[in-house]
Design a protein around this motif. Structure first.
Motif, PDB file in Angstrom:
ATOM      1  N   ARG A 102      17.645  12.625  29.862  1.00  0.00           N
ATOM      2  CA  ARG A 102      18.883  13.316  29.497  1.00  0.00           C
ATOM      3  C   ARG A 102      18.752  13.940  28.122  1.00  0.00           C
ATOM      4  NH1 ARG A 102      24.993  11.632  30.177  1.00  0.00           N
ATOM      5  NH2 ARG A 102      24.610  13.048  31.891  1.00  0.00           N
ATOM      6  N   ARG A 103      19.365  15.091  27.986  1.00  0.00           N
ATOM      7  CA  ARG A 103      19.513  15.731  26.685  1.00  0.00           C
ATOM      8  C   ARG A 103      20.944  16.226  26.592  1.00  0.00           C
ATOM      9  NH1 ARG A 103      18.410  21.388  24.705  1.00  0.00           N
ATOM     10  NH2 ARG A 103      18.489  21.171  22.448  1.00  0.00           N
ATOM     11  N   LEU A 104      21.634  15.855  25.524  1.00  0.00           N
ATOM     12  CA  LEU A 104      22.947  16.417  25.232  1.00  0.00           C
ATOM     13  C   LEU A 104      22.765  17.431  24.120  1.00  0.00           C
ATOM     14  CD1 LEU A 104      25.999  16.795  25.168  1.00  0.00           C
ATOM     15  CD2 LEU A 104      26.136  14.754  23.709  1.00  0.00           C
ATOM     16  N   ARG A 105      22.931  18.698  24.474  1.00  0.00           N
ATOM     17  CA  ARG A 105      22.894  19.773  23.486  1.00  0.00           C
ATOM     18  C   ARG A 105      24.321  19.968  22.985  1.00  0.00           C
ATOM     19  NH1 ARG A 105      22.349  24.843  26.305  1.00  0.00           N
ATOM     20  NH2 ARG A 105      24.560  25.028  25.946  1.00  0.00           N
ATOM     21  N   VAL A 106      24.537  19.772  21.708  1.00  0.00           N
ATOM     22  CA  VAL A 106      25.863  19.966  21.124  1.00  0.00           C
ATOM     23  C   VAL A 106      25.921  21.379  20.566  1.00  0.00           C
ATOM     24  CG1 VAL A 106      27.508  19.190  19.385  1.00  0.00           C
ATOM     25  CG2 VAL A 106      26.087  17.512  20.594  1.00  0.00           C
ATOM     26  N   ASP A 107      26.841  22.180  21.098  1.00  0.00           N
ATOM     27  CA  ASP A 107      26.982  23.567  20.653  1.00  0.00           C
ATOM     28  C   ASP A 107      27.953  23.709  19.493  1.00  0.00           C
ATOM     29  OD1 ASP A 107      25.199  24.442  22.620  1.00  0.00           O
ATOM     30  OD2 ASP A 107      26.804  24.637  24.097  1.00  0.00           O
ATOM     31  N   ASN A 108      28.979  22.873  19.476  1.00  0.00           N
ATOM     32  CA  ASN A 108      29.967  22.955  18.408  1.00  0.00           C
ATOM     33  C   ASN A 108      30.731  21.645  18.340  1.00  0.00           C
ATOM     34  OD1 ASN A 108      31.451  23.997  16.329  1.00  0.00           O
ATOM     35  ND2 ASN A 108      32.174  25.781  17.440  1.00  0.00           N
ATOM     36  N   GLU A 109      31.288  21.396  17.191  1.00  0.00           N
ATOM     37  CA  GLU A 109      32.133  20.226  17.004  1.00  0.00           C
ATOM     38  C   GLU A 109      33.185  20.527  15.958  1.00  0.00           C
ATOM     39  OE1 GLU A 109      29.842  16.859  15.627  1.00  0.00           O
ATOM     40  OE2 GLU A 109      28.909  18.015  14.056  1.00  0.00           O
ATOM     41  N   THR A 110      34.286  19.814  16.068  1.00  0.00           N
ATOM     42  CA  THR A 110      35.379  19.975  15.120  1.00  0.00           C
ATOM     43  C   THR A 110      36.040  18.621  14.925  1.00  0.00           C
ATOM     44  OG1 THR A 110      37.370  21.264  14.613  1.00  0.00           O
ATOM     45  CG2 THR A 110      37.053  20.626  16.901  1.00  0.00           C
ATOM     46  N   GLY A 111      36.717  18.456  13.827  1.00  0.00           N
ATOM     47  CA  GLY A 111      37.362  17.182  13.538  1.00  0.00           C
ATOM     48  C   GLY A 111      36.501  16.324  12.639  1.00  0.00           C
ATOM     49  N   ASN A 112      36.796  15.036  12.624  1.00  0.00           N
ATOM     50  CA  ASN A 112      36.140  14.118  11.708  1.00  0.00           C
ATOM     51  C   ASN A 112      35.347  13.060  12.479  1.00  0.00           C
ATOM     52  OD1 ASN A 112      35.465  12.244   9.729  1.00  0.00           O
ATOM     53  ND2 ASN A 112      37.308  12.688   8.552  1.00  0.00           N
ATOM     54  N   ARG A 113      34.102  13.376  12.752  1.00  0.00           N
ATOM     55  CA  ARG A 113      33.227  12.478  13.515  1.00  0.00           C
ATOM     56  C   ARG A 113      33.111  11.111  12.849  1.00  0.00           C
ATOM     57  NH1 ARG A 113      27.353  13.391  12.938  1.00  0.00           N
ATOM     58  NH2 ARG A 113      27.828  15.578  13.198  1.00  0.00           N
ATOM     59  N   ASP A 114      32.963  11.090  11.522  1.00  0.00           N
ATOM     60  CA  ASP A 114      32.719   9.846  10.809  1.00  0.00           C
ATOM     61  C   ASP A 114      33.898   8.874  10.872  1.00  0.00           C
ATOM     62  OD1 ASP A 114      30.196  10.734  10.148  1.00  0.00           O
ATOM     63  OD2 ASP A 114      30.847  11.572   8.219  1.00  0.00           O
ATOM     64  N   LYS A 115      35.117   9.383  10.933  1.00  0.00           N
ATOM     65  CA  LYS A 115      36.292   8.512  10.991  1.00  0.00           C
ATOM     66  C   LYS A 115      36.703   8.141  12.407  1.00  0.00           C
ATOM     67  CE  LYS A 115      38.526   9.378   6.610  1.00  0.00           C
ATOM     68  NZ  LYS A 115      39.789   9.720   5.947  1.00  0.00           N
ATOM     69  N   VAL A 116      36.150   8.833  13.393  1.00  0.00           N
ATOM     70  CA  VAL A 116      36.570   8.605  14.772  1.00  0.00           C
ATOM     71  C   VAL A 116      35.517   7.848  15.569  1.00  0.00           C
ATOM     72  CG1 VAL A 116      37.261   9.720  16.925  1.00  0.00           C
ATOM     73  CG2 VAL A 116      38.110  10.597  14.739  1.00  0.00           C
ATOM     74  N   LEU A 117      34.260   8.264  15.496  1.00  0.00           N
ATOM     75  CA  LEU A 117      33.194   7.612  16.249  1.00  0.00           C
ATOM     76  C   LEU A 117      32.590   6.491  15.407  1.00  0.00           C
ATOM     77  CD1 LEU A 117      31.283  10.561  17.929  1.00  0.00           C
ATOM     78  CD2 LEU A 117      33.166   9.210  18.831  1.00  0.00           C
ATOM     79  N   ALA A 118      32.636   5.289  15.943  1.00  0.00           N
ATOM     80  CA  ALA A 118      32.040   4.112  15.304  1.00  0.00           C
ATOM     81  C   ALA A 118      32.444   3.965  13.831  1.00  0.00           C
ATOM     82  CB  ALA A 118      30.517   4.159  15.430  1.00  0.00           C
ATOM     83  N   PRO A 119      33.755   4.012  13.540  1.00  0.00           N
ATOM     84  CA  PRO A 119      34.158   3.846  12.133  1.00  0.00           C
ATOM     85  C   PRO A 119      33.878   2.422  11.644  1.00  0.00           C
ATOM     86  CG  PRO A 119      36.073   3.811  13.553  1.00  0.00           C
ATOM     87  CD  PRO A 119      34.883   4.122  14.422  1.00  0.00           C
ATOM     88  N   GLU A 120      33.600   2.301  10.376  1.00  0.00           N
ATOM     89  CA  GLU A 120      33.316   0.975   9.806  1.00  0.00           C
ATOM     90  C   GLU A 120      34.595   0.315   9.340  1.00  0.00           C
ATOM     91  OE1 GLU A 120      28.924   2.138   8.178  1.00  0.00           O
ATOM     92  OE2 GLU A 120      30.381   1.444   6.777  1.00  0.00           O
TER      93      GLU A 120
END
Length: 147
Positions: free
Chosen positions: A129-147
């Motif tokens: 599998r390969r996930l090609r990310v074309d664009n992103e918006t928002g706050n990845r650091d606060k939403v995905l796996a926040p500490e």
């Protein structure tokens, strides 16, 4: 051949549903044990490589386990089947809402899943599998796996 196409399409859709419902066991029916995967790319400054189904499941748990509600939408399926192997591509748009205390934050990405499949005991499984990310918006650091 149409049945094979539909099975692969259904498994791709079930992948999104498994993530959104946090049904990690369902991923056992989608990926081979020794699947290799790359999620992300240098463009977004995040690239996660996995060398097994267990590593993919653990990555999903870590990324989405501390996340609030998610919705993974997949579409524009292109599936090419040759005997017992197949290649598929489909667009993905994934929306993630933060969990407390980041419930007002969001992260959205869109891109394309590019998968290689093999038929094992009559069942289609992703082997690469390969996930090609074309664009992103928002706050990845606060939403995905926040500490």
């Amino acid at each position: 051949m149409l049945d094979d196409y539909k099975e692969i399409e259904r498994k791709l859709i079930n992948y999104g549903i498994a993530l959104d419902s946090r049904n990690w066991d369902k991923l056992n029916t989608i990926f081979s044990k020794d699947v290799s995967a790359v999620y992300g790319n240098e463009k977004i400054g995040m690239m996660i490589e996995s060398q097994s189904r267990d590593e993919i499941i653990n990555m999903c748990k870590a990324s989405l386990g501390g996340c609030g509600t998610t919705q993974h939408l997949l579409g524009n399926f292109r599936i090419d089947i040759t005997g017992e192997t197949a290649e598929s591509k489909c667009y993905v748009r994934a929306y993630h809402v933060g969990n407390i205390p980041n419930e007002s934050e969001y992260y959205e990405m869109w891109g394309e899943y590019q998968d290689d499949w093999t038929k094992v005991n009559g069942e289609w499984l992703i082997i690469k599998r390969r996930l090609r990310v074309d664009n992103e918006t928002g706050n990845r650091d606060k939403v995905l796996a926040p500490e």
